[in-house]
Design a protein around this motif. Sequence first.
Motif, PDB file in Angstrom:
ATOM      1  N   ILE A 203       0.650  -1.112  -0.033  1.00 19.89           N
ATOM      2  CA  ILE A 203      -0.212   0.099  -0.253  1.00 19.89           C
ATOM      3  C   ILE A 203       1.294   1.119   0.170  1.00 19.89           C
ATOM      4  O   ILE A 203       1.708   1.132   0.633  1.00 19.89           O
ATOM      5  CB  ILE A 203      -0.589   0.227   1.593  1.00 19.89           C
ATOM      6  CG1 ILE A 203      -1.971  -1.214   1.237  1.00 19.89           C
ATOM      7  CG2 ILE A 203      -1.729   1.451   1.358  1.00 19.89           C
ATOM      8  CD1 ILE A 203      -2.898  -1.735   2.239  1.00 19.89           C
ATOM      9  N   ALA A 204       0.957   2.221  -0.819  1.00 17.51           N
ATOM     10  CA  ALA A 204       1.793   3.025  -1.204  1.00 17.51           C
ATOM     11  C   ALA A 204       0.868   4.401  -1.596  1.00 17.51           C
ATOM     12  O   ALA A 204       1.037   4.709  -3.118  1.00 17.51           O
ATOM     13  CB  ALA A 204       2.377   2.843  -1.929  1.00 17.51           C
ATOM     14  N   PRO A 205      -0.171   4.472  -0.847  1.00 17.62           N
ATOM     15  CA  PRO A 205      -0.451   6.241  -1.970  1.00 17.62           C
ATOM     16  C   PRO A 205       0.480   6.971  -2.617  1.00 17.62           C
ATOM     17  O   PRO A 205      -0.444   7.470  -3.421  1.00 17.62           O
ATOM     18  CB  PRO A 205      -1.255   6.861  -0.811  1.00 17.62           C
ATOM     19  CG  PRO A 205      -1.103   5.929   0.494  1.00 17.62           C
ATOM     20  CD  PRO A 205       0.183   4.767   0.461  1.00 17.62           C
ATOM     21  N   LYS A 206       1.432   7.813  -2.040  1.00 24.61           N
ATOM     22  CA  LYS A 206       2.314   8.449  -2.606  1.00 24.61           C
ATOM     23  C   LYS A 206       2.912   7.552  -3.577  1.00 24.61           C
ATOM     24  O   LYS A 206       3.275   8.899  -4.747  1.00 24.61           O
ATOM     25  CB  LYS A 206       3.483   8.964  -2.045  1.00 24.61           C
ATOM     26  CG  LYS A 206       3.120   9.719  -0.819  1.00 24.61           C
ATOM     27  CD  LYS A 206       4.690   9.930   0.089  1.00 24.61           C
ATOM     28  CE  LYS A 206       4.518  10.998   1.153  1.00 24.61           C
ATOM     29  NZ  LYS A 206       5.646  10.989   1.880  1.00 24.61           N
ATOM     30  N   LEU A 207       2.824   6.325  -4.297  1.00 29.07           N
ATOM     31  CA  LEU A 207       3.193   5.637  -5.409  1.00 29.07           C
ATOM     32  C   LEU A 207       1.496   6.110  -6.327  1.00 29.07           C
ATOM     33  O   LEU A 207       2.286   6.580  -7.239  1.00 29.07           O
ATOM     34  CB  LEU A 207       3.394   4.618  -5.634  1.00 29.07           C
ATOM     35  CG  LEU A 207       3.638   3.867  -6.992  1.00 29.07           C
ATOM     36  CD1 LEU A 207       4.717   4.256  -6.996  1.00 29.07           C
ATOM     37  CD2 LEU A 207       4.169   2.369  -6.376  1.00 29.07           C
TER      38      LEU A 207
END
Length: 151
Positions: free
Chosen positions: A117-121
């Motif tokens: 889970i990587a919102p910035k990505l």
Amino acid sequence: MWKKHRHARCVNDALKRAELLCSKHHSRLTPIRKNVLKMVWKSHKPVKAYDILAQLSTHDFNEKPPTVYRALDFLRENNLVHRIESLNAYVGCNIEHKDFDSKFFICDECNEVEELIAPKLDKAIVDASNRKDFIPEFINVEIHGTCAQCA
């Protein structure tokens, strides 16, 4: 791979989630779909469709490849499993998805997969797509390497 846990709980949680989702969407978790889901969740390692088919035949199911692929398609469409494109294999999903993207760490030593889970990505991909006026249909990021256990 990255942390120890009771794997039987993963399988039970996946089945409960599938049953709730099917109830909510008025669809059926048929015996074949349920068994395919269990086989995908046997470990956190990707499993190929033909391996699932072989496992089913040892459990008194006489299924053909299209039946397994239809079950996998149903499970994918409902975010219960993911396809690891680079390995042509499937892993269980226990994350609530709001979008259609997937990101994975894949250990090339032990073959375990962890969903990332990587919102910035996610934002970086959306921003890059917008700058190019590109409309993504499907996003799948697979990061191969070595997990901490194997390093």
